[in-house]
Motif scaffolding. Structure first.
Motif, PDB file in Angstrom:
ATOM      1  N   LEU A 132       0.810  -1.239   0.004  1.00  0.00           N
ATOM      2  CA  LEU A 132      -0.077   0.093  -0.044  1.00  0.00           C
ATOM      3  C   LEU A 132       0.915   1.302  -0.038  1.00  0.00           C
ATOM      4  CD1 LEU A 132      -2.987  -1.067   2.684  1.00  0.00           C
ATOM      5  CD2 LEU A 132      -2.783  -0.985   0.182  1.00  0.00           C
ATOM      6  N   GLY A 133       2.252   1.225   0.129  1.00  0.00           N
ATOM      7  CA  GLY A 133       3.082   2.247   0.269  1.00  0.00           C
ATOM      8  C   GLY A 133       2.577   3.357   1.477  1.00  0.00           C
ATOM      9  N   VAL A 134       2.528   2.519   2.534  1.00  0.00           N
ATOM     10  CA  VAL A 134       2.195   3.380   3.781  1.00  0.00           C
ATOM     11  C   VAL A 134       3.163   2.762   4.999  1.00  0.00           C
ATOM     12  CG1 VAL A 134      -0.087   3.917   3.314  1.00  0.00           C
ATOM     13  CG2 VAL A 134       0.277   1.870   4.673  1.00  0.00           C
ATOM     14  N   ASN A 135       3.147   3.697   6.025  1.00  0.00           N
ATOM     15  CA  ASN A 135       4.214   3.241   7.147  1.00  0.00           C
ATOM     16  C   ASN A 135       3.586   2.065   7.616  1.00  0.00           C
ATOM     17  OD1 ASN A 135       5.142   3.405   9.799  1.00  0.00           O
ATOM     18  ND2 ASN A 135       5.448   5.618   9.664  1.00  0.00           N
ATOM     19  N   PRO A 136       4.525   1.235   8.165  1.00  0.00           N
ATOM     20  CA  PRO A 136       4.122  -0.233   8.681  1.00  0.00           C
ATOM     21  C   PRO A 136       3.436   0.184  10.093  1.00  0.00           C
ATOM     22  CG  PRO A 136       6.407   0.083   8.694  1.00  0.00           C
ATOM     23  CD  PRO A 136       5.956   1.099   7.916  1.00  0.00           C
ATOM     24  N   ARG A 161       6.997   7.065  -5.739  1.00  0.00           N
ATOM     25  CA  ARG A 161       6.456   5.841  -5.163  1.00  0.00           C
ATOM     26  C   ARG A 161       7.711   4.971  -4.801  1.00  0.00           C
ATOM     27  NH1 ARG A 161       1.707   2.599  -3.917  1.00  0.00           N
ATOM     28  NH2 ARG A 161       0.670   4.617  -3.910  1.00  0.00           N
ATOM     29  N   GLU A 162       8.513   4.829  -5.739  1.00  0.00           N
ATOM     30  CA  GLU A 162       9.618   3.746  -5.413  1.00  0.00           C
ATOM     31  C   GLU A 162      10.723   4.274  -4.236  1.00  0.00           C
ATOM     32  OE1 GLU A 162      11.406   3.623  -9.549  1.00  0.00           O
ATOM     33  OE2 GLU A 162      10.202   1.684  -9.873  1.00  0.00           O
ATOM     34  N   PHE A 163      10.871   5.565  -4.484  1.00  0.00           N
ATOM     35  CA  PHE A 163      11.341   6.285  -3.084  1.00  0.00           C
ATOM     36  C   PHE A 163      10.876   6.219  -1.909  1.00  0.00           C
ATOM     37  CE2 PHE A 163      13.368   9.505  -0.872  1.00  0.00           C
ATOM     38  CZ  PHE A 163      14.872   9.534  -1.361  1.00  0.00           C
ATOM     39  N   LEU A 164       9.595   6.101  -1.791  1.00  0.00           N
ATOM     40  CA  LEU A 164       8.748   5.743  -0.634  1.00  0.00           C
ATOM     41  C   LEU A 164       9.055   4.555  -0.316  1.00  0.00           C
ATOM     42  CD1 LEU A 164       6.642   7.725   0.774  1.00  0.00           C
ATOM     43  CD2 LEU A 164       5.074   6.626  -0.334  1.00  0.00           C
ATOM     44  N   THR A 207      14.900   2.454  11.164  1.00  0.00           N
ATOM     45  CA  THR A 207      15.327   3.878  11.079  1.00  0.00           C
ATOM     46  C   THR A 207      14.213   4.952  11.498  1.00  0.00           C
ATOM     47  OG1 THR A 207      16.503   3.059   9.319  1.00  0.00           O
ATOM     48  CG2 THR A 207      16.437   5.326   9.449  1.00  0.00           C
ATOM     49  N   THR A 208      14.711   5.922  12.001  1.00  0.00           N
ATOM     50  CA  THR A 208      13.869   7.171  12.469  1.00  0.00           C
ATOM     51  C   THR A 208      14.062   7.934  11.595  1.00  0.00           C
ATOM     52  OG1 THR A 208      14.569   6.784  14.844  1.00  0.00           O
ATOM     53  CG2 THR A 208      13.643   8.939  14.284  1.00  0.00           C
ATOM     54  N   ILE A 209      12.975   8.661  10.950  1.00  0.00           N
ATOM     55  CA  ILE A 209      12.988   9.273   9.810  1.00  0.00           C
ATOM     56  C   ILE A 209      12.383  10.843   9.981  1.00  0.00           C
ATOM     57  CG2 ILE A 209      12.263   9.763   7.355  1.00  0.00           C
ATOM     58  CD1 ILE A 209      11.999   6.603   7.115  1.00  0.00           C
ATOM     59  N   LEU A 210      13.277  11.836   9.390  1.00  0.00           N
ATOM     60  CA  LEU A 210      12.860  13.236   9.516  1.00  0.00           C
ATOM     61  C   LEU A 210      12.716  13.841   8.052  1.00  0.00           C
ATOM     62  CD1 LEU A 210      12.001  15.972  10.591  1.00  0.00           C
ATOM     63  CD2 LEU A 210      14.306  16.496  10.981  1.00  0.00           C
ATOM     64  N   PHE A 211      11.563  13.821   7.301  1.00  0.00           N
ATOM     65  CA  PHE A 211      11.656  14.331   5.855  1.00  0.00           C
ATOM     66  C   PHE A 211      10.807  15.629   5.889  1.00  0.00           C
ATOM     67  CE2 PHE A 211       7.567  12.636   3.828  1.00  0.00           C
ATOM     68  CZ  PHE A 211       7.060  11.923   5.025  1.00  0.00           C
ATOM     69  N   SER A 212      11.312  16.414   4.815  1.00  0.00           N
ATOM     70  CA  SER A 212      10.155  17.505   4.378  1.00  0.00           C
ATOM     71  C   SER A 212       9.850  17.243   3.029  1.00  0.00           C
ATOM     72  CB  SER A 212      11.183  18.650   4.305  1.00  0.00           C
ATOM     73  OG  SER A 212      12.043  18.664   3.314  1.00  0.00           O
ATOM     74  N   SER A 213       8.520  17.709   2.911  1.00  0.00           N
ATOM     75  CA  SER A 213       7.989  17.414   1.337  1.00  0.00           C
ATOM     76  C   SER A 213       6.816  18.303   1.219  1.00  0.00           C
ATOM     77  CB  SER A 213       7.434  16.068   1.260  1.00  0.00           C
ATOM     78  OG  SER A 213       7.027  15.684   0.151  1.00  0.00           O
ATOM     79  N   HIS A 214       6.741  18.572  -0.043  1.00  0.00           N
ATOM     80  CA  HIS A 214       5.411  19.441  -0.399  1.00  0.00           C
ATOM     81  C   HIS A 214       4.420  18.371  -0.990  1.00  0.00           C
ATOM     82  CE1 HIS A 214       7.210  23.107   0.230  1.00  0.00           C
ATOM     83  NE2 HIS A 214       8.022  22.948  -0.709  1.00  0.00           N
ATOM     84  N   TYR A 215       4.728  17.285  -1.192  1.00  0.00           N
ATOM     85  CA  TYR A 215       3.735  16.174  -1.464  1.00  0.00           C
ATOM     86  C   TYR A 215       3.071  15.721  -0.282  1.00  0.00           C
ATOM     87  CZ  TYR A 215       6.241  16.430  -6.089  1.00  0.00           C
ATOM     88  OH  TYR A 215       6.824  16.943  -7.111  1.00  0.00           O
ATOM     89  N   LEU A 216       2.012  16.235   0.143  1.00  0.00           N
ATOM     90  CA  LEU A 216       1.407  15.982   1.311  1.00  0.00           C
ATOM     91  C   LEU A 216       0.774  14.699   1.186  1.00  0.00           C
ATOM     92  CD1 LEU A 216      -0.190  19.556   1.951  1.00  0.00           C
ATOM     93  CD2 LEU A 216       2.080  18.372   2.800  1.00  0.00           C
ATOM     94  N   SER A 217       0.318  14.072   0.119  1.00  0.00           N
ATOM     95  CA  SER A 217      -0.209  12.543   0.273  1.00  0.00           C
ATOM     96  C   SER A 217       1.058  11.791   0.538  1.00  0.00           C
ATOM     97  CB  SER A 217      -0.723  12.111  -1.221  1.00  0.00           C
ATOM     98  OG  SER A 217       0.141  12.160  -2.113  1.00  0.00           O
ATOM     99  N   ASP A 218       2.330  12.223   0.375  1.00  0.00           N
ATOM    100  CA  ASP A 218       3.429  11.216   0.716  1.00  0.00           C
ATOM    101  C   ASP A 218       3.569  11.283   1.916  1.00  0.00           C
ATOM    102  OD1 ASP A 218       3.767  10.616  -2.072  1.00  0.00           O
ATOM    103  OD2 ASP A 218       5.678  11.679  -2.338  1.00  0.00           O
ATOM    104  N   VAL A 219       3.291  12.471   2.696  1.00  0.00           N
ATOM    105  CA  VAL A 219       3.511  12.764   4.169  1.00  0.00           C
ATOM    106  C   VAL A 219       2.545  11.797   4.714  1.00  0.00           C
ATOM    107  CG1 VAL A 219       3.298  14.300   6.052  1.00  0.00           C
ATOM    108  CG2 VAL A 219       4.361  14.915   3.917  1.00  0.00           C
ATOM    109  N   GLU A 220       1.230  11.848   4.165  1.00  0.00           N
ATOM    110  CA  GLU A 220       0.058  11.053   5.010  1.00  0.00           C
ATOM    111  C   GLU A 220       0.544   9.472   4.887  1.00  0.00           C
ATOM    112  OE1 GLU A 220      -2.851  13.131   2.611  1.00  0.00           O
ATOM    113  OE2 GLU A 220      -3.885  13.676   4.570  1.00  0.00           O
ATOM    114  N   ARG A 221       0.965   9.114   3.808  1.00  0.00           N
ATOM    115  CA  ARG A 221       1.604   7.615   3.477  1.00  0.00           C
ATOM    116  C   ARG A 221       2.675   7.274   4.519  1.00  0.00           C
ATOM    117  NH1 ARG A 221      -0.268   4.791  -0.260  1.00  0.00           N
ATOM    118  NH2 ARG A 221      -1.329   6.004  -2.035  1.00  0.00           N
ATOM    119  N   LEU A 222       3.650   8.168   4.730  1.00  0.00           N
ATOM    120  CA  LEU A 222       4.867   7.718   5.312  1.00  0.00           C
ATOM    121  C   LEU A 222       4.901   8.205   6.820  1.00  0.00           C
ATOM    122  CD1 LEU A 222       7.466   6.298   4.810  1.00  0.00           C
ATOM    123  CD2 LEU A 222       8.544   8.376   4.232  1.00  0.00           C
ATOM    124  N   ALA A 223       4.374   9.565   7.042  1.00  0.00           N
ATOM    125  CA  ALA A 223       4.706  10.146   8.306  1.00  0.00           C
ATOM    126  C   ALA A 223       3.808   9.511   9.620  1.00  0.00           C
ATOM    127  CB  ALA A 223       4.286  11.689   8.359  1.00  0.00           C
TER     128      ALA A 223
END
Lengths: 130, 297
Positions: free
Chosen positions: A46-50, B167-170, B182-198
């Protein structure tokens, strides 16, 4: 497994995952004993945080929908017919929230809104049969 | 112990114009923090101060409990860094750049490097200057990940990449999260990426931290209220409420962001302003960001 998330929808991703798993269980797509994908594979897919996936899984386990056995994948718990019925009604209620809000905002009488729902149900089941 | 502790960070590049004005940021192990803010909000400055590339003018920074200026080598050994403006040596080929990094880190993971190189499908003998923007960023990510850093700092890592490369980067970052914790601090203007990863979102606004909340709190305990314009002075009255983060005057209504769930926001507006036909709802990060960044406080 059929799970799709829309991270920009404003609904937290863990909740989207929970809702869909519960829906699939209520609809019978997921059967008792069926295994759920591992946290890391679903997270990658899904490409989301585990942690989002494990949060969803933990809450579903707490709610008694999923079962964890040591060293085995998470599986769908067997619901008795009564529980399953409650689950189906819960899912329907959840998907009707927006429709109810729209009826109120449009100022429709309850009878009118119910009639529309009845008509749509009939149309849909006719289409299903044909 | 926290991976990163930044307290009361001040920094300006021009006297009297603070870029960071008393910023606090702490990160626990395994957290993924999305750093938001408009262009010029100080995201890059904050990341550079965290890693010791830039000095703060006031405040303290501890990274793994160390001072990044006093123990720069020890800190950099345990950190990975990728930025949008990263410059790799243009005249080297991919293999040489990877070898350069490999030689610097004793913790280098050859298997991971091979796996990422295969996934990214970048020829080892290609010169850096011939790579596309996306490929160069992938090489930078490989170099930042393969010593298995405890903290990954990504400054606008997806800037300029197409949707698939993003997406591959993500997915690669998610893999680091799963395998290394890993602990991650990332800045992004792609807010859907932030919603996926943060797992957590920190928003810099007017040189300060305006929001520091878990992503789930932002989705469920924040709301946008659409409040009809009349009577006059509605937006000022909204702004006077401590729970109101900002308002944006539109032609049809005032849009106000509240640190409350929709029901509580509507109840508060009714109780304090006597307006009963406000509509309150939760919103995604992008909408929330636009309302706050484009509004007044």
């Amino acid at each position: 497994m059929l799970i799709v998330v829309d991270p920009s929808s404003g609904v937290p991703v863990f909740r989207q995952v929970m809702d869909q798993v519960r829906f699939h269980i209520a609809s019978g797509l997921l059967q008792p004993g069926d295994e759920l994908p591992a946290t890391r594979s679903l997270s990658a897919e899904l490409g989301v945080n585990p942690m989002t996936i494990s949060k969803a899984y933990n809450l579903l386990e707490r709610d008694g929908v999923l079962e964890r056995r040591p060293g085995r994948p998470l599986v769908v718990r067997e619901l008795d017919p009564e529980e399953l019925e409650v689950e189906k009604i819960d899912r329907l209620r959840a998907s009707l929230t927006d429709a109810v809000r729209a009826a109120l905002q449009l100022g429709l009488e309850n009878d009118e809104a119910l009639r529309v729902y009845g008509e749509l149900l009939e149309e849909a089941s006719e289409e299903e049969q044909s | 112990m926290n991976v990163l502790e930044m307290y009361d960070i001040h920094r300006s590049f021009e006297a009297g114009v603070p870029v960071l004005d008393g910023v606090d940021l702490t990160m626990a192990p395994g957290e993924v923090v999305g750093l938001l803010g408009r262009n010029g909000a100080g995201k890059t400055t904050l990341i550079h101060i965290a890693i010791g590339m830039l000095h703060q003018q006031r405040g303290t920074v501890k990274i793994f409990g160390l001072d990044p200026h006093r123990q720069p080598v020890e800190v950099k050994r345990r950190v990975g860094f990728v930025s949008e403006n990263q410059i790799l040596p243009a005249f080297l080929n991919v293999h040489e750049v990877v070898e350069l990094h490999r030689g610097l880190f004793s913790s280098w993971d050859d298997e991971m490097a091979r796996e990422l190189a295969t996934r990214f499908a970048i020829p080892a003998n290609a010169r850096i200057k011939t790579l596309s923007k996306g490929q160069a960023r992938q090489v930078a990510l490989l170099c930042a990940l393969c010593h298995r850093p405890e903290l990954l700092l990504l400054d606008e890592p997806a800037g300029g990449l197409d949707a698939l490369a993003r997406r591959e980067f993500l997915e690669t970052a998610i893999q680091a999260l799963v395998e290394t914790g890993t602990t991650i601090l990332f800045s992004s203007h792609y807010l859907s990426d932030v919603e996926r990863l943060a797992s957590r979102v920190v928003m810099l606004h007017e040189s300060k931290v305006l929001i520091d909340n878990s992503i789930d709190e932002l989705h469920e305990s924040f709301s946008i209220a659409l409040v009809p314009h009349r009577p006059q002075g509605t937006s000022d009255a909204l702004l006077a409420l401590p729970e109101c983060l900002g308002v944006r005057r539109r032609t049809d209504a005032v849009h106000a962001v509240f640190r409350l769930d929709p029901d509580d926001a509507c109840a508060l507006i009714a109780a304090r302003l006597g307006i009963t036909d406000a509509r309150c709802r939760t919103a995604g990060l992008e909408e929330m960001f636009i309302e706050i960044a484009g509004g007044e406080r």
